[in-house]
Write an enzyme that holds these catalytic residues in place. Structure first.
Site, mmCIF file in Angstrom:
data_model
loop_
_atom_site.group_PDB
_atom_site.id
_atom_site.type_symbol
_atom_site.label_atom_id
_atom_site.label_comp_id
_atom_site.label_asym_id
_atom_site.label_seq_id
_atom_site.Cartn_x
_atom_site.Cartn_y
_atom_site.Cartn_z
ATOM 1 N N CYS A 1 -1.918 -1.143 15.747
ATOM 2 C CA CYS A 1 -1.714 -1.009 14.305
ATOM 3 C C CYS A 1 -2.412 -2.122 13.537
ATOM 4 O O CYS A 1 -2.231 -3.299 13.830
ATOM 5 C CB CYS A 1 -0.211 -1.043 14.023
ATOM 6 N N CYS B 1 -2.247 6.705 9.585
ATOM 7 C CA CYS B 1 -1.200 5.960 10.274
ATOM 8 C C CYS B 1 -1.758 4.741 10.984
ATOM 9 O O CYS B 1 -2.737 4.843 11.713
ATOM 10 C CB CYS B 1 -0.544 6.845 11.333
ATOM 11 N N CYS C 1 3.513 8.262 1.210
ATOM 12 C CA CYS C 1 3.860 7.303 2.262
ATOM 13 C C CYS C 1 3.929 5.931 1.589
ATOM 14 O O CYS C 1 2.956 5.504 0.967
ATOM 15 C CB CYS C 1 2.776 7.352 3.338
ATOM 16 N N CYS D 1 2.748 -4.320 16.620
ATOM 17 C CA CYS D 1 2.350 -3.202 17.497
ATOM 18 C C CYS D 1 0.841 -3.308 17.731
ATOM 19 O O CYS D 1 0.077 -3.547 16.796
ATOM 20 C CB CYS D 1 2.717 -1.865 16.862
ATOM 21 N N ASN E 1 -5.764 6.352 15.210
ATOM 22 C CA ASN E 1 -6.768 6.155 14.176
ATOM 23 C C ASN E 1 -7.516 4.861 14.463
ATOM 24 O O ASN E 1 -6.949 3.778 14.311
ATOM 25 C CB ASN E 1 -6.086 6.116 12.806
ATOM 26 N N CYS F 1 3.703 -6.880 8.216
ATOM 27 C CA CYS F 1 4.735 -6.496 9.189
ATOM 28 C C CYS F 1 4.795 -7.543 10.290
ATOM 29 O O CYS F 1 3.776 -8.095 10.682
ATOM 30 C CB CYS F 1 4.416 -5.126 9.792
ATOM 31 N N SER G 1 10.849 5.884 9.218
ATOM 32 C CA SER G 1 10.327 5.731 10.572
ATOM 33 C C SER G 1 10.546 4.304 11.062
ATOM 34 O O SER G 1 10.166 3.347 10.388
ATOM 35 C CB SER G 1 8.824 6.029 10.555
ATOM 36 N N GLU H 1 0.823 -1.206 0.000
ATOM 37 C CA GLU H 1 0.000 0.000 0.000
ATOM 38 C C GLU H 1 0.860 1.259 0.000
ATOM 39 O O GLU H 1 1.897 1.318 0.667
ATOM 40 C CB GLU H 1 -0.926 0.004 1.213
ATOM 41 N N GLY I 1 4.982 -2.281 7.089
ATOM 42 C CA GLY I 1 6.304 -2.832 7.366
ATOM 43 C C GLY I 1 7.185 -1.975 8.248
ATOM 44 O O GLY I 1 6.922 -0.792 8.474
#
Ligand code: SF4
Length: 362
Positions: free
Chosen positions: A120, A345, A106, A117, A302, A113, A198, A93, A166
């Site tokens: 996420c 995010c 982005c 987390c 989010n 990933c 990041s 994406e 990722g």
């Protein structure tokens, strides 16, 4: 059958070597590089400055494109999310975020990933695989072509953020190669100063990154100022706990030139890490590690159905910011973009929703 080499991920020197093997002079490599990156062409057949025989040779031995855009979604705020597929069917994406003065893309460094987390959505995919350098670059080419037309001028310049699917530092070599190729002035010419990588805190790679001669900006996703909470929110903390991570951040800070800064990202989760005490604790942590050239980006969470967290109230977001500032820490609140299309995010999870506003796929 083995996949054909994807020339989008080749440096100019690698292209010269490959074309040399095909009996071609060096300047042909520059033409191919210019075609792929400067003109953003997706097939050798479009490179009409090359002799037909060479285009045929290239078609037989290599490829200029491996990703397909499966669907595109556009947000009420103008943000566009692109769901792409690799040739072997993995989701990738990228998100185009326009603002008045500049565009930001982005991009993903991995499909899925591994880091899990807790806040996420991408984590729910698990790690599918690392992306190649060519696949990383092709995302940006596809997005720019979609927005501005094939090879069209990019009126605002392009900023890049490696914050899609990722953990970039888990695919370090391919990421850095892709960024180097994209910085080439004969190609996309997106220089390191316009790029931010990041990380969730892969400490050895922060040191490696610090030692690079031409390196992009660094952001470290922190989201908690004590190990107990960070272990839960970001399990990578069990491997590299906060003190080790902030020691690496301090080592990185020492390599910054005058006027340069780096960023900590802090996702604000209502009732979890957003109290006044948490803000004081964060400021205290920065003091303890003597971090002076850091700014904090506060990212309101989010929300998504599969995640148990809620965003902080707008009042508490401001309060958190104020407490940091009272402690001499620069803090900024990031406005969420593209929440309605799962583009914000932590929301990238190859979502294909019939009720999202979809624009025709390629
Ligand atoms: S926040 Fe980043 S590192 Fe953590 S699971 Fe999501 S994509 Fe991976």
């Amino acid at each position: 059958m083995a996949a054909l080499p994807h020339l989008t991920g080749f440096t100019r020197e690698e292209l010269a070597a490959l074309l040399g093997e095909l009996g071609e002079p060096r300047y042909r490599a520059d033409q191919v590089f210019q075609g792929l990156h400067g003109r953003r062409l997706m097939s050798f057949d479009e490179m009409t400055d090359l002799p037909k025989a060479l285009r045929e040779k290239l078609n037989a031995s290599a490829t200029a494109s491996t990703l397909t855009i499966e669907s595109k979604y556009t947000s009420t705020d103008g943000t566009r999310r692109f769901l792409m597929r690799t040739a072997d069917g993995n989701p990738v994406e990228a998100v185009f975020i326009p603002t008045e003065n500049r565009d930001t893309i982005c991009f993903s460094s991995q499909s899925g990933c591994a880091l899990n987390c807790d806040f996420c959505l991408t984590a729910k995919l698990g790690l599918l695989r690392n992306l190649t350098a060519g696949e990383i670059i092709e995302q940006i080419v596809l997005v720019l072509n979609d927005v501005y037309g094939v090879g069209g001028e990019t009126p605002h310049g392009t900023n890049l953020v490696a914050m899609g699917e990722g953990e970039p530092f888990m695919n370090f070599k391919n990421l850095i190669k892709a960024l180097d190729i994209m910085a080439d002035e004969k190609g996309l010419f997106i220089v390191p100063g316009r790029t931010t990588v990041s990380t969730a805190g892969v400490v050895p790679k922060i040191h490696e990154f610090a030692a690079l001669a031409r390196r992009p900006n660094l952001a470290i996703s922190l989201s908690a100022a004590n190990d107990e909470l960070r272990n839960k929110l970001m399990p990578i903390n069990q491997r590299w706990p906060i003190d080790e991570l902030l020691a690496a951040a301090k080592a990185f800070e020492k390599t910054l030139k005058r006027g340069e800064r780096f960023t900590f990202e802090y996702v604000l989760l209502g009732g979890v890490n957003d109290s006044d005490e948490h803000a004081e604790e964060l400021a205290g942590l920065l003091r303890k590690h003597d971090l002076r050239k850091v700014k904090i980006n506060l990212i309101p969470h989010n929300p998504a159905e599969q995640l148990e967290y809620r965003p902080s109230s707008p009042e508490q977001v401001l309060r958190f910011k104020e407490i940091l500032e009272q402690n001499g820490v620069s803090a900024y609140v990031r406005t969420p973009r593209g929440r309605d299309i799962y583009a914000a995010c932590g929301q990238l999870a190859a979502k294909q929703e019939p009720n999202l506003v979809q624009i025709a796929g390629r």
